[in-house]
Scaffold this motif. Structure first.
Motif, PDB file in Angstrom:
ATOM      1  N   THR A  26      -1.133   5.827 -10.082  1.00  0.00           N
ATOM      2  CA  THR A  26      -0.004   6.697  -9.741  1.00  0.00           C
ATOM      3  C   THR A  26      -0.199   7.349  -8.373  1.00  0.00           C
ATOM      4  O   THR A  26      -1.227   7.965  -8.110  1.00  0.00           O
ATOM      5  N   ALA A  27       0.816   7.190  -7.543  1.00  0.00           N
ATOM      6  CA  ALA A  27       0.847   7.844  -6.233  1.00  0.00           C
ATOM      7  C   ALA A  27       1.859   8.982  -6.282  1.00  0.00           C
ATOM      8  O   ALA A  27       2.757   8.994  -7.126  1.00  0.00           O
ATOM      9  N   SER A  28       1.701   9.924  -5.374  1.00  0.00           N
ATOM     10  CA  SER A  28       2.602  11.076  -5.344  1.00  0.00           C
ATOM     11  C   SER A  28       2.950  11.462  -3.918  1.00  0.00           C
ATOM     12  O   SER A  28       2.123  11.348  -3.013  1.00  0.00           O
ATOM     13  N   LEU A  29       4.182  11.899  -3.759  1.00  0.00           N
ATOM     14  CA  LEU A  29       4.664  12.464  -2.493  1.00  0.00           C
ATOM     15  C   LEU A  29       4.988  13.920  -2.765  1.00  0.00           C
ATOM     16  O   LEU A  29       5.751  14.220  -3.681  1.00  0.00           O
ATOM     17  N   THR A  30       4.407  14.817  -1.994  1.00  0.00           N
ATOM     18  CA  THR A  30       4.690  16.238  -2.132  1.00  0.00           C
ATOM     19  C   THR A  30       5.379  16.737  -0.869  1.00  0.00           C
ATOM     20  O   THR A  30       4.933  16.440   0.240  1.00  0.00           O
ATOM     21  N   ILE A  31       6.462  17.441  -1.064  1.00  0.00           N
ATOM     22  CA  ILE A  31       7.181  18.059   0.049  1.00  0.00           C
ATOM     23  C   ILE A  31       7.096  19.564  -0.165  1.00  0.00           C
ATOM     24  O   ILE A  31       7.586  20.080  -1.172  1.00  0.00           O
ATOM     25  N   SER A  32       6.464  20.251   0.746  1.00  0.00           N
ATOM     26  CA  SER A  32       6.333  21.697   0.641  1.00  0.00           C
ATOM     27  C   SER A  32       7.312  22.369   1.600  1.00  0.00           C
ATOM     28  O   SER A  32       7.802  21.750   2.547  1.00  0.00           O
ATOM     29  N   GLY A  33       7.607  23.634   1.330  1.00  0.00           N
ATOM     30  CA  GLY A  33       8.538  24.361   2.196  1.00  0.00           C
ATOM     31  C   GLY A  33       9.865  23.633   2.323  1.00  0.00           C
ATOM     32  O   GLY A  33      10.349  23.396   3.432  1.00  0.00           O
ATOM     33  N   LEU A  34      10.466  23.270   1.193  1.00  0.00           N
ATOM     34  CA  LEU A  34      11.699  22.470   1.184  1.00  0.00           C
ATOM     35  C   LEU A  34      12.745  23.012   2.141  1.00  0.00           C
ATOM     36  O   LEU A  34      12.973  24.228   2.221  1.00  0.00           O
ATOM     37  N   CYS A  56       6.450   2.516  -2.143  1.00  0.00           N
ATOM     38  CA  CYS A  56       6.220   1.081  -1.979  1.00  0.00           C
ATOM     39  C   CYS A  56       4.717   0.873  -1.987  1.00  0.00           C
ATOM     40  O   CYS A  56       3.959   1.729  -1.496  1.00  0.00           O
ATOM     41  N   SER A  57       4.274  -0.214  -2.554  1.00  0.00           N
ATOM     42  CA  SER A  57       2.850  -0.512  -2.538  1.00  0.00           C
ATOM     43  C   SER A  57       2.605  -1.970  -2.237  1.00  0.00           C
ATOM     44  O   SER A  57       3.283  -2.850  -2.772  1.00  0.00           O
ATOM     45  N   TYR A  58       1.618  -2.231  -1.394  1.00  0.00           N
ATOM     46  CA  TYR A  58       1.176  -3.603  -1.203  1.00  0.00           C
ATOM     47  C   TYR A  58       0.660  -4.112  -2.552  1.00  0.00           C
ATOM     48  O   TYR A  58       0.028  -3.375  -3.318  1.00  0.00           O
ATOM     49  N   ALA A  59       0.963  -5.392  -2.833  1.00  0.00           N
ATOM     50  CA  ALA A  59       0.574  -5.964  -4.128  1.00  0.00           C
ATOM     51  C   ALA A  59      -0.115  -7.305  -3.960  1.00  0.00           C
ATOM     52  O   ALA A  59      -0.123  -8.125  -4.873  1.00  0.00           O
ATOM     53  N   GLY A  60      -0.676  -7.536  -2.778  1.00  0.00           N
ATOM     54  CA  GLY A  60      -1.362  -8.795  -2.534  1.00  0.00           C
ATOM     55  C   GLY A  60      -0.414  -9.867  -2.031  1.00  0.00           C
ATOM     56  O   GLY A  60       0.797  -9.792  -2.234  1.00  0.00           O
ATOM     57  N   SER A  61      -0.966 -10.874  -1.385  1.00  0.00           N
ATOM     58  CA  SER A  61      -0.184 -12.005  -0.864  1.00  0.00           C
ATOM     59  C   SER A  61       1.016 -11.545  -0.040  1.00  0.00           C
ATOM     60  O   SER A  61       2.120 -12.095  -0.173  1.00  0.00           O
ATOM     61  N   TYR A  62       0.828 -10.540   0.771  1.00  0.00           N
ATOM     62  CA  TYR A  62       1.858 -10.025   1.675  1.00  0.00           C
ATOM     63  C   TYR A  62       3.028  -9.360   0.942  1.00  0.00           C
ATOM     64  O   TYR A  62       3.955  -8.885   1.579  1.00  0.00           O
ATOM     65  N   THR A  63       3.040  -9.312  -0.397  1.00  0.00           N
ATOM     66  CA  THR A  63       4.200  -8.779  -1.116  1.00  0.00           C
ATOM     67  C   THR A  63       4.120  -7.257  -1.251  1.00  0.00           C
ATOM     68  O   THR A  63       3.031  -6.687  -1.320  1.00  0.00           O
ATOM     69  N   VAL A  72      -0.380  -0.301  -6.924  1.00  0.00           N
ATOM     70  CA  VAL A  72      -0.798   1.051  -6.528  1.00  0.00           C
ATOM     71  C   VAL A  72      -2.296   1.259  -6.727  1.00  0.00           C
ATOM     72  O   VAL A  72      -3.000   1.776  -5.844  1.00  0.00           O
ATOM     73  N   GLY A  73      -2.795   0.885  -7.891  1.00  0.00           N
ATOM     74  CA  GLY A  73      -4.197   1.118  -8.205  1.00  0.00           C
ATOM     75  C   GLY A  73      -5.168   0.198  -7.504  1.00  0.00           C
ATOM     76  O   GLY A  73      -6.364   0.497  -7.427  1.00  0.00           O
ATOM     77  N   GLY A  74      -4.656  -0.902  -6.972  1.00  0.00           N
ATOM     78  CA  GLY A  74      -5.541  -1.904  -6.400  1.00  0.00           C
ATOM     79  C   GLY A  74      -5.707  -1.854  -4.894  1.00  0.00           C
ATOM     80  O   GLY A  74      -6.599  -2.505  -4.343  1.00  0.00           O
TER      81      GLY A  74
END
Lengths: 110, 116
Positions: free
Chosen positions: A72-80, A91-98, A29-31
């Motif tokens: 840290t990443a966040s998803l916000t859903i407004s007006g539920l 999901c986060s890319y972590a290098g080497s296609y993973t 996430v941080g990279g």
């Protein structure tokens, strides 16, 4: 290849906003600015809701937004809405296609 | 429109092999990295393997490394997953998905059940 950390469940009432967090490391996430979020209803394939941290694919309502700070990443859903009740995965890319996933968060609309 | 259609799932005994296929259409298959992602019953999504657009690079989750092999036939727009030495904990719905940095398109999944 550690899974990212998400809360197991969140809830909110119609019209309210909820935020789902996704914590990783500097190796994922941080990279990279390649965090994505998926919505999955029971018995269905996952659906891409957010990509590249904060971009929305065509057709996804602007009630869905994404952000990132450090590892840290966040998803916000407004007006539920009732139809937002589903499982959400980061999901986060972590290098080497993973690309490891988070453990998933069950969103309940009260 | 983009379509991904998995096939090849079924019920098998522990230790045997199975090959999954994913037929792609509606896009230039040879231009995209492709993944396999699985979901055990009642569990979350688990990334399994990825192959680069030209097949020159493959990467695997630790849980399947050495047992599963991902491959592709760009002339037939098809992705494969060869699964050997299957175990009970490989039981899952297996999805193929497109794109390198995100999973923009998914198939409907094929169920693999490993049971004696």
């Amino acid at each position: 290849q550690s899974a990212l950390t998400q809360p197991r469940s969140v809830s909110g009432s119609p019209g309210q906003s909820v935020t789902i967090s996704c914590t990783g490391t500097s190796s994922d996430v941080g990279g990279y600015n390649y965090v994505s979020w998926y919505q999955q209803h029971p018995g269905k394939a996952p659906k891409l809701m957010i990509y590249d941290v904060s971009k929305r694919p065509s057709g996804v309502p602007d009630r869905f937004s994404g952000s990132k700070s450090g590892n840290t990443a966040s998803l916000t859903i407004s007006g539920l809405q009732a139809e937002d009740e589903a499982d959400y995965y980061c999901c986060s890319y972590a290098g080497s296609y993973t690309s490891p996933f988070g453990g998933g968060t069950k969103l309940t609309v009260l | 429109q983009v379509q991904l259609v998995e096939s090849g799932g079924g019920v098998v005994q522990p230790g045997v092999s199975l090959r999954l296929s994913c037929a792609a259409s509606g896009f230039t298959f040879s231009s995209y990295a492709m993944h396999w992602v699985r979901q055990a019953p009642g569990k979350g999504l688990e990334w399994v393997a990825v192959i680069s657009y030209d097949g020159s690079n493959e990467y695997y989750a630790d849980s399947v490394k050495g047992r599963f092999t991902i491959s592709r036939d760009n002339s037939k727009n098809t992705l494969f997953l060869q699964m050997n030495s299957l175990r009970a904990d490989d039981t899952a719905v297996y999805y193929c998905a497109r794109d390198r940095y995100r999973f923009g398109y998914w198939g409907q999944g094929t169920l693999v059940t490993v049971s004696s």
